[in-house]
Write a protein that holds these residues in place. Structure first.
Motif, PDB file in Angstrom:
ATOM      1  N   PRO A 104      -2.772  18.710 -28.646  1.00 14.37           N
ATOM      2  CA  PRO A 104      -2.232  17.570 -29.409  1.00 14.37           C
ATOM      3  C   PRO A 104      -0.714  17.548 -29.430  1.00 14.37           C
ATOM      4  O   PRO A 104      -0.101  16.481 -29.426  1.00 14.37           O
ATOM      5  N   ARG A 105      -0.131  18.720 -29.411  1.00 11.09           N
ATOM      6  CA  ARG A 105       1.330  18.838 -29.475  1.00 11.09           C
ATOM      7  C   ARG A 105       1.999  18.415 -28.174  1.00 11.09           C
ATOM      8  O   ARG A 105       2.859  17.551 -28.155  1.00 11.09           O
ATOM      9  N   TRP A 106       1.571  19.031 -27.045  1.00 15.59           N
ATOM     10  CA  TRP A 106       2.235  18.686 -25.797  1.00 15.59           C
ATOM     11  C   TRP A 106       1.846  17.293 -25.295  1.00 15.59           C
ATOM     12  O   TRP A 106       2.601  16.674 -24.528  1.00 15.59           O
ATOM     13  N   SER A 107       0.713  16.797 -25.736  1.00 13.01           N
ATOM     14  CA  SER A 107       0.322  15.428 -25.364  1.00 13.01           C
ATOM     15  C   SER A 107       1.320  14.412 -25.914  1.00 13.01           C
ATOM     16  O   SER A 107       1.553  13.360 -25.295  1.00 13.01           O
ATOM     17  N   GLU A 108       1.900  14.724 -27.052  1.00 11.30           N
ATOM     18  CA  GLU A 108       2.916  13.854 -27.638  1.00 11.30           C
ATOM     19  C   GLU A 108       4.175  13.815 -26.784  1.00 11.30           C
ATOM     20  O   GLU A 108       4.875  12.808 -26.726  1.00 11.30           O
ATOM     21  N   TRP A 109       4.475  14.931 -26.111  1.00  5.49           N
ATOM     22  CA  TRP A 109       5.671  14.985 -25.283  1.00  5.49           C
ATOM     23  C   TRP A 109       5.583  14.002 -24.110  1.00  5.49           C
ATOM     24  O   TRP A 109       6.610  13.466 -23.668  1.00  5.49           O
ATOM     25  N   ILE A 110       4.374  13.777 -23.603  1.00  9.59           N
ATOM     26  CA  ILE A 110       4.212  12.929 -22.407  1.00  9.59           C
ATOM     27  C   ILE A 110       3.586  11.586 -22.767  1.00  9.59           C
ATOM     28  O   ILE A 110       3.230  10.811 -21.876  1.00  9.59           O
ATOM     29  N   LYS A 111       3.485  11.306 -24.047  1.00  8.85           N
ATOM     30  CA  LYS A 111       2.882  10.042 -24.483  1.00  8.85           C
ATOM     31  C   LYS A 111       3.792   8.891 -24.092  1.00  8.85           C
ATOM     32  O   LYS A 111       4.995   8.921 -24.297  1.00  8.85           O
ATOM     33  N   LYS A 112       3.185   7.817 -23.558  1.00  4.38           N
ATOM     34  CA  LYS A 112       3.985   6.656 -23.124  1.00  4.38           C
ATOM     35  C   LYS A 112       4.382   5.807 -24.321  1.00  4.38           C
ATOM     36  O   LYS A 112       3.648   5.729 -25.297  1.00  4.38           O
ATOM     37  N   ALA A 157       0.828  -1.204   0.000  1.00  7.60           N
ATOM     38  CA  ALA A 157       0.000   0.000   0.000  1.00  7.60           C
ATOM     39  C   ALA A 157       0.858   1.247   0.000  1.00  7.60           C
ATOM     40  O   ALA A 157       0.586   2.219  -0.707  1.00  7.60           O
ATOM     41  N   ALA A 158       1.947   1.219   0.783  1.00  4.44           N
ATOM     42  CA  ALA A 158       2.843   2.376   0.845  1.00  4.44           C
ATOM     43  C   ALA A 158       3.471   2.642  -0.504  1.00  4.44           C
ATOM     44  O   ALA A 158       3.600   3.790  -0.937  1.00  4.44           O
ATOM     45  N   MET A 159       3.868   1.584  -1.197  1.00  2.00           N
ATOM     46  CA  MET A 159       4.475   1.742  -2.517  1.00  2.00           C
ATOM     47  C   MET A 159       3.460   2.320  -3.498  1.00  2.00           C
ATOM     48  O   MET A 159       3.779   3.169  -4.325  1.00  2.00           O
ATOM     49  N   PHE A 160       2.232   1.908  -3.389  1.00  2.08           N
ATOM     50  CA  PHE A 160       1.178   2.398  -4.289  1.00  2.08           C
ATOM     51  C   PHE A 160       0.933   3.887  -4.055  1.00  2.08           C
ATOM     52  O   PHE A 160       0.834   4.675  -4.990  1.00  2.08           O
ATOM     53  N   VAL A 161       0.874   4.303  -2.791  1.00  3.06           N
ATOM     54  CA  VAL A 161       0.618   5.703  -2.470  1.00  3.06           C
ATOM     55  C   VAL A 161       1.749   6.593  -2.951  1.00  3.06           C
ATOM     56  O   VAL A 161       1.538   7.706  -3.412  1.00  3.06           O
ATOM     57  N   SER A 162       3.005   6.108  -2.864  1.00  6.33           N
ATOM     58  CA  SER A 162       4.147   6.956  -3.189  1.00  6.33           C
ATOM     59  C   SER A 162       4.372   7.108  -4.675  1.00  6.33           C
ATOM     60  O   SER A 162       5.102   7.977  -5.102  1.00  6.33           O
ATOM     61  N   ALA A 163       3.723   6.263  -5.486  1.00  3.14           N
ATOM     62  CA  ALA A 163       3.959   6.326  -6.922  1.00  3.14           C
ATOM     63  C   ALA A 163       3.200   7.488  -7.537  1.00  3.14           C
ATOM     64  O   ALA A 163       2.122   7.838  -7.099  1.00  3.14           O
ATOM     65  N   PRO A 164       3.773   8.135  -8.589  1.00  2.00           N
ATOM     66  CA  PRO A 164       3.048   9.196  -9.301  1.00  2.00           C
ATOM     67  C   PRO A 164       1.753   8.645  -9.880  1.00  2.00           C
ATOM     68  O   PRO A 164       1.631   7.451 -10.143  1.00  2.00           O
ATOM     69  N   ARG A 165       0.799   9.521 -10.122  1.00  2.00           N
ATOM     70  CA  ARG A 165      -0.532   9.097 -10.541  1.00  2.00           C
ATOM     71  C   ARG A 165      -0.522   8.333 -11.855  1.00  2.00           C
ATOM     72  O   ARG A 165      -1.220   7.352 -12.007  1.00  2.00           O
ATOM     73  N   THR A 166       0.231   8.829 -12.846  1.00  2.00           N
ATOM     74  CA  THR A 166       0.229   8.159 -14.136  1.00  2.00           C
ATOM     75  C   THR A 166       1.603   7.665 -14.544  1.00  2.00           C
ATOM     76  O   THR A 166       1.744   7.013 -15.560  1.00  2.00           O
ATOM     77  N   ALA A 167       2.625   8.015 -13.761  1.00  2.00           N
ATOM     78  CA  ALA A 167       3.960   7.514 -14.067  1.00  2.00           C
ATOM     79  C   ALA A 167       4.065   6.066 -13.624  1.00  2.00           C
ATOM     80  O   ALA A 167       3.263   5.572 -12.849  1.00  2.00           O
ATOM     81  N   THR A 168       5.068   5.371 -14.106  1.00  2.00           N
ATOM     82  CA  THR A 168       5.245   3.977 -13.714  1.00  2.00           C
ATOM     83  C   THR A 168       5.723   3.901 -12.279  1.00  2.00           C
ATOM     84  O   THR A 168       6.197   4.881 -11.711  1.00  2.00           O
ATOM     85  N   ALA A 169       5.607   2.701 -11.686  1.00  2.00           N
ATOM     86  CA  ALA A 169       5.983   2.521 -10.282  1.00  2.00           C
ATOM     87  C   ALA A 169       7.457   2.817 -10.044  1.00  2.00           C
ATOM     88  O   ALA A 169       7.864   3.101  -8.927  1.00  2.00           O
ATOM     89  N   GLN A 170       8.278   2.740 -11.098  1.00  2.00           N
ATOM     90  CA  GLN A 170       9.707   2.966 -10.936  1.00  2.00           C
ATOM     91  C   GLN A 170      10.042   4.454 -10.793  1.00  2.00           C
ATOM     92  O   GLN A 170      11.151   4.808 -10.424  1.00  2.00           O
ATOM     93  N   LYS A 192       0.263  17.475 -16.015  1.00  6.57           N
ATOM     94  CA  LYS A 192      -0.742  16.719 -16.765  1.00  6.57           C
ATOM     95  C   LYS A 192      -0.376  15.235 -16.832  1.00  6.57           C
ATOM     96  O   LYS A 192      -1.249  14.369 -16.927  1.00  6.57           O
ATOM     97  N   ALA A 193       0.928  14.950 -16.774  1.00 11.82           N
ATOM     98  CA  ALA A 193       1.385  13.557 -16.805  1.00 11.82           C
ATOM     99  C   ALA A 193       1.410  12.934 -15.414  1.00 11.82           C
ATOM    100  O   ALA A 193       1.801  11.768 -15.265  1.00 11.82           O
ATOM    101  N   GLY A 194       1.013  13.705 -14.389  1.00 12.68           N
ATOM    102  CA  GLY A 194       0.924  13.158 -13.047  1.00 12.68           C
ATOM    103  C   GLY A 194       2.112  13.419 -12.158  1.00 12.68           C
ATOM    104  O   GLY A 194       2.180  12.905 -11.041  1.00 12.68           O
ATOM    105  N   TYR A 195       3.055  14.230 -12.627  1.00 20.30           N
ATOM    106  CA  TYR A 195       4.236  14.518 -11.815  1.00 20.30           C
ATOM    107  C   TYR A 195       3.957  15.654 -10.844  1.00 20.30           C
ATOM    108  O   TYR A 195       3.157  16.549 -11.114  1.00 20.30           O
ATOM    109  N   SER A 196       4.655  15.612  -9.725  1.00 16.01           N
ATOM    110  CA  SER A 196       4.647  16.722  -8.790  1.00 16.01           C
ATOM    111  C   SER A 196       5.727  17.706  -9.238  1.00 16.01           C
ATOM    112  O   SER A 196       6.849  17.299  -9.549  1.00 16.01           O
ATOM    113  N   VAL A 197       5.380  18.976  -9.301  1.00 18.86           N
ATOM    114  CA  VAL A 197       6.294  19.999  -9.809  1.00 18.86           C
ATOM    115  C   VAL A 197       6.432  21.124  -8.793  1.00 18.86           C
ATOM    116  O   VAL A 197       5.455  21.526  -8.165  1.00 18.86           O
ATOM    117  N   GLU A 198       7.640  21.617  -8.654  1.00 24.50           N
ATOM    118  CA  GLU A 198       7.909  22.741  -7.762  1.00 24.50           C
ATOM    119  C   GLU A 198       8.723  23.779  -8.532  1.00 24.50           C
ATOM    120  O   GLU A 198       9.710  23.440  -9.187  1.00 24.50           O
TER     121      GLU A 198
END
Length: 324
Positions: free
Chosen positions: A316-324, A19-32, A61-67
């Protein structure tokens, strides 16, 4: 029963860890990928604030935390090398190449590629000043005392006044004046806004002004004028005093010109591989950036408003930048 309690504790512990590993992962990024915030540096000119916020909002938009972190343009490399800062979206070939090369040579930072924008920064004067200094744009015209005096103010007379950018921008203007024996005094603007406010005031009054202008920006399009034609920049000019017209001093040439680069901590590609891919894919044109700077500086819009508008028009343009 003892054995059963041990098994139960083991299962509960495993579930808790999962559960802890699941919570710490970014929303749409991979678990790694890390859930830590990606720290993007902010500087003191409008275009860089726009570039950085576009990249930051795309990463969100890709689920990353940004500062967003305010940082000095050249001194930021200390933070990028330690990983306390992560991404600098604009390092200009014109002023930042030496600092960027020195940092990447440590192996602790890397260049993430060009932004797509081409940089030019140089001494600039309004067209109406050619009447008082007809030899312009040739830099040698500035050596004439009458020409220099035409650019003087009460504080610098009889020397001409050159209004440089904030000291944090670098640029070697003080060194350039000395090595080319120009009868000018360098005065540094406190901020980007102050630099262009003074241009606006002088231009309306047709008052003398020589200052640092850069592109992409709205100023070269709004005002009629020219860049001073200094001897063409070479690496030898900055690194070898024997090069050029003054064999005892470096910087006896104009500023370099070329790419605007993205640069950052070398650990980004391993900690946030998806974000790394998106940052490398980011690209804007000079025309796009000039139009957005105009909206902020001349039309009074907030950076966030301009970024939101760009995001809406270019999904459409920036979506390509974060496309998996």
């Amino acid at each position: 029963m003892l054995h059963e309690r041990r098994v139960t504790r083991s299962v509960v512990g495993a579930l808790a860890l999962s559960a802890a590993m699941f919570v710490s992962a970014p929303r749409t990024a991979t678990a790694q990928e890390s859930a830590d915030p990606i720290k993007l540096t902010l500087h003191d000119w409008t275009g860089q604030l726009i570039t950085t916020e576009i990249m930051g909002e795309v990463l969100k938009k890709a689920g990353y935390s940004v500062e967003y972190v305010q940082a000095d343009y050249l001194a930021q490399f200390a933070g990028l090398e330690t990983g306390d800062l992560h991404v600098a979206m604009e390092m200009w070939e014109t002023t930042g190449r030496d600092a960027m090369d020195a940092s990447t040579a440590t192996g602790k930072t890397e260049v993430f590629g060009p932004t797509g924008m081409q940089a030019k920064e140089e001494w600039w004067f309004p067209e109406y000043m050619k009447e008082k200094c007809p030899g312009l744009p040739n830099w040698e015209a500035l050596k004439d005392e009458k020409c220099a005096e035409a650019f003087s103010t009460a504080e610098t007379a009889p020397k001409g006044r050159y209004l440089g950018g904030p000291v944090t921008w670098g640029g070697f203007d003080d060194e350039r004046v000395e090595s080319l024996s120009l009868p000018f005094e360098v005065v540094h603007a406190g901020t980007d806004a102050a630099l262009f406010a003074e241009l606006e005031s002088a231009y309306q009054r047709k008052a003398p002004i020589m200052l640092w202008i850069y592109a992409p920006h709205w100023a070269p399009a709004k005002y009629k004028g020219e860049w001073v034609a200094f001897p063409e920049y070479t690496k030898e000019c900055y690194g070898d005093p024997k090069w050029g017209s003054n064999t005892d001093a470096a910087y006896d040439c104009g500023k370099p010109h070329g790419e605007i680069w993205k640069v950052g901590w070398v650990g980004v590609k391993d900690k946030w591989p998806g974000a790394y891919k998106a940052i490398k894919a980011f690209s804007l044109s000079n025309d796009e950036m000039g139009a957005m700077i105009t909206e902020v500086d001349l039309n009074g819009k907030k950076v966030s408003e301009v970024v939101t508008e760009w995001m809406g028009k270019n999904e459409p343009r920036w979506s390509e930048w974060i496309k998996k």
